[in-house]
Design a protein around this motif. Structure first.
Motif, PDB file in Angstrom:
ATOM      1  N   ILE A  90      -7.447   0.309   8.476  1.00  0.00           N
ATOM      2  CA  ILE A  90      -6.097   0.279   7.895  1.00  0.00           C
ATOM      3  C   ILE A  90      -5.680   1.680   7.437  1.00  0.00           C
ATOM      4  N   ASN A  91      -6.594   2.414   6.801  1.00  0.00           N
ATOM      5  CA  ASN A  91      -6.274   3.776   6.360  1.00  0.00           C
ATOM      6  C   ASN A  91      -5.951   4.684   7.545  1.00  0.00           C
ATOM      7  N   THR A  92      -6.697   4.538   8.630  1.00  0.00           N
ATOM      8  CA  THR A  92      -6.434   5.350   9.834  1.00  0.00           C
ATOM      9  C   THR A  92      -5.061   5.011  10.413  1.00  0.00           C
ATOM     10  N   ILE A  93      -4.737   3.719  10.479  1.00  0.00           N
ATOM     11  CA  ILE A  93      -3.421   3.295  10.985  1.00  0.00           C
ATOM     12  C   ILE A  93      -2.315   3.843  10.090  1.00  0.00           C
ATOM     13  N   LEU A  94      -2.541   3.793   8.766  1.00  0.00           N
ATOM     14  CA  LEU A  94      -1.545   4.312   7.818  1.00  0.00           C
ATOM     15  C   LEU A  94      -1.275   5.797   8.062  1.00  0.00           C
ATOM     16  N   ARG A  95      -2.351   6.573   8.222  1.00  0.00           N
ATOM     17  CA  ARG A  95      -2.177   8.022   8.411  1.00  0.00           C
ATOM     18  C   ARG A  95      -1.371   8.304   9.676  1.00  0.00           C
ATOM     19  N   SER A  96      -1.683   7.622  10.765  1.00  0.00           N
ATOM     20  CA  SER A  96      -0.953   7.919  11.993  1.00  0.00           C
ATOM     21  C   SER A  96       0.467   7.363  11.918  1.00  0.00           C
ATOM     22  N   ALA A  97       0.684   6.249  11.219  1.00  0.00           N
ATOM     23  CA  ALA A  97       2.041   5.700  11.058  1.00  0.00           C
ATOM     24  C   ALA A  97       2.911   6.652  10.243  1.00  0.00           C
TER      25      ALA A  97
ATOM     26  N   ARG B  18       8.246  -4.726 -11.007  1.00  0.00           N
ATOM     27  CA  ARG B  18       8.070  -6.141 -10.677  1.00  0.00           C
ATOM     28  C   ARG B  18       8.734  -6.504  -9.350  1.00  0.00           C
ATOM     29  N   GLU B  19       9.882  -5.927  -9.069  1.00  0.00           N
ATOM     30  CA  GLU B  19      10.596  -6.254  -7.818  1.00  0.00           C
ATOM     31  C   GLU B  19       9.743  -5.885  -6.595  1.00  0.00           C
ATOM     32  N   ILE B  20       9.072  -4.740  -6.651  1.00  0.00           N
ATOM     33  CA  ILE B  20       8.251  -4.302  -5.512  1.00  0.00           C
ATOM     34  C   ILE B  20       7.101  -5.288  -5.297  1.00  0.00           C
ATOM     35  N   VAL B  21       6.476  -5.699  -6.403  1.00  0.00           N
ATOM     36  CA  VAL B  21       5.317  -6.604  -6.315  1.00  0.00           C
ATOM     37  C   VAL B  21       5.751  -7.996  -5.859  1.00  0.00           C
ATOM     38  N   ASP B  22       6.736  -8.548  -6.531  1.00  0.00           N
ATOM     39  CA  ASP B  22       7.141  -9.931  -6.250  1.00  0.00           C
ATOM     40  C   ASP B  22       7.754 -10.094  -4.864  1.00  0.00           C
ATOM     41  N   ARG B  23       8.485  -9.110  -4.418  1.00  0.00           N
ATOM     42  CA  ARG B  23       9.164  -9.209  -3.125  1.00  0.00           C
ATOM     43  C   ARG B  23       8.303  -8.678  -1.991  1.00  0.00           C
ATOM     44  N   LYS B  24       7.057  -8.245  -2.334  1.00  0.00           N
ATOM     45  CA  LYS B  24       6.115  -7.727  -1.327  1.00  0.00           C
ATOM     46  C   LYS B  24       6.719  -6.584  -0.522  1.00  0.00           C
ATOM     47  N   LEU B  25       7.335  -5.648  -1.228  1.00  0.00           N
ATOM     48  CA  LEU B  25       7.848  -4.457  -0.554  1.00  0.00           C
ATOM     49  C   LEU B  25       6.683  -3.534  -0.225  1.00  0.00           C
ATOM     50  N   GLY B  26       6.868  -2.681   0.760  1.00  0.00           N
ATOM     51  CA  GLY B  26       5.865  -1.661   1.061  1.00  0.00           C
ATOM     52  C   GLY B  26       5.065  -1.919   2.318  1.00  0.00           C
ATOM     53  N   TRP B  27       3.877  -1.312   2.353  1.00  0.00           N
ATOM     54  CA  TRP B  27       3.040  -1.310   3.569  1.00  0.00           C
ATOM     55  C   TRP B  27       2.508  -2.703   3.896  1.00  0.00           C
ATOM     56  N   ASP B  28       2.473  -2.992   5.180  1.00  0.00           N
ATOM     57  CA  ASP B  28       2.039  -4.305   5.647  1.00  0.00           C
ATOM     58  C   ASP B  28       1.483  -4.092   7.053  1.00  0.00           C
ATOM     59  N   ILE B  29       0.175  -4.172   7.180  1.00  0.00           N
ATOM     60  CA  ILE B  29      -0.488  -3.936   8.475  1.00  0.00           C
ATOM     61  C   ILE B  29      -1.274  -5.188   8.810  1.00  0.00           C
ATOM     62  N   THR B  30      -1.031  -5.722   9.997  1.00  0.00           N
ATOM     63  CA  THR B  30      -1.697  -6.985  10.320  1.00  0.00           C
ATOM     64  C   THR B  30      -2.185  -7.032  11.762  1.00  0.00           C
ATOM     65  N   ASP B  31      -3.323  -7.696  11.954  1.00  0.00           N
ATOM     66  CA  ASP B  31      -3.795  -8.016  13.311  1.00  0.00           C
ATOM     67  C   ASP B  31      -3.605  -9.506  13.584  1.00  0.00           C
ATOM     68  N   PHE B  32      -2.843 -10.176  12.739  1.00  0.00           N
ATOM     69  CA  PHE B  32      -2.570 -11.618  12.870  1.00  0.00           C
ATOM     70  C   PHE B  32      -3.860 -12.426  12.998  1.00  0.00           C
TER      71      PHE B  32
END
Ligand SMILES: [Fe+2]
Length: 233
Positions: free
Chosen positions: A6-13, A43-57
């Motif tokens: 995930i950290n590697t994907i973040l850096r290249s993203a 609270r808005e960032i946490v509750d609304r799940k704003l930010g980074w989201d990396i998934t392999d489903f």
């Protein structure tokens, strides 16, 4: 997924987003330590799940079945009933060549997927049946940048930078990058990734994470662990 992956994907993203001349809001770069001293103002960032989201489903193979996302804004699902607060959401997506986002539909969310820059974005479309199956017979009706199209079931459309598609509720979609990585936007009604993703053939929306090194930045599902833990100390 391993945290190191995930950290590697973040850096290249982050590099790709920079190269595409897109800029993220300040909370994108808050460190886990910075999260530890945040209070109710975030609270808005946490509750609304704003930010980074990396998934392999849940596939275990991010390069073939996976998606990089950053949620820029979002409202609460209940806002759609009360018509109060934010009724909309916006995400940034990065899709790699040969990397598929599995077939899924949304029962509540209506979304536009916009090719912002990069390569061609391929999207395959089916109507859903009441039992969750693919409707192999029904024509699909979609708007591509304001122009209505009626297409055979299973049609693939390809968006070049600047082009977009409107995905209506119940419409199954699967997408991938054709020839080069794509920076895509998603503009939608309120997004609820916990309850409003109906996958045809994927185990789930969020991956289990194996913590083999510290996180570079927190994913949206990491907030409760870091944010609440430190607040309780
Ligand atoms: Fe979707």
């Amino acid at each position: 997924m391993k945290r190191s992956e995930i950290n590697t994907i973040l850096r290249s993203a982050i590099q790709f987003i920079h190269d595409q001349h897109f800029a993220l809001p300040p909370f994108a770069y808050w460190t886990p330590e910075a999260w530890g001293i945040k209070g109710d103002e975030v609270r808005e960032i946490v509750d609304r799940k704003l930010g980074w989201d990396i998934t392999d489903f849940g596939s275990g193979d991010f390069e073939r079945i996976g998606l990089f996302l950053f949620t820029l804004r979002n409202g609460r699902p209940e806002n759609l009933k009360t018509l109060q607060g934010k009724l909309y959401a916006e995400k940034l997506l990065i899709i790699q060549v040969g990397q598929v986002t599995p077939t899924h539909y949304h029962a509540s969310k209506m979304e536009d997927i916009i090719n912002r820059s990069g390569g061609r974005l391929g999207i395959e479309l089916y109507e859903s049946l009441p039992d969750g199956g693919l409707d192999l017979a029904a024509e699909v009706s979609v708007s591509l940048d304001g122009v209505q199209h009626r297409l055979p079931a299973g049609s693939q459309v390809f968006l070049t930078p600047g082009e977009s598609i409107t995905l209506t509720r119940g419409l199954y979609h699967r997408f991938w990058a054709e020839d080069a990585p794509v920076l895509a936007g998603e503009v939608s009604s309120v997004n609820d990734d916990d309850a409003d993703n109906y996958f045809y053939d994927a185990p789930g929306r969020f991956p289990a994470i194996e913590e083999d090194e510290p996180p570079l930045y927190l994913l949206c599902n990491d907030y409760p662990r870091y944010y609440h833990l430190v607040k309780q100390v």
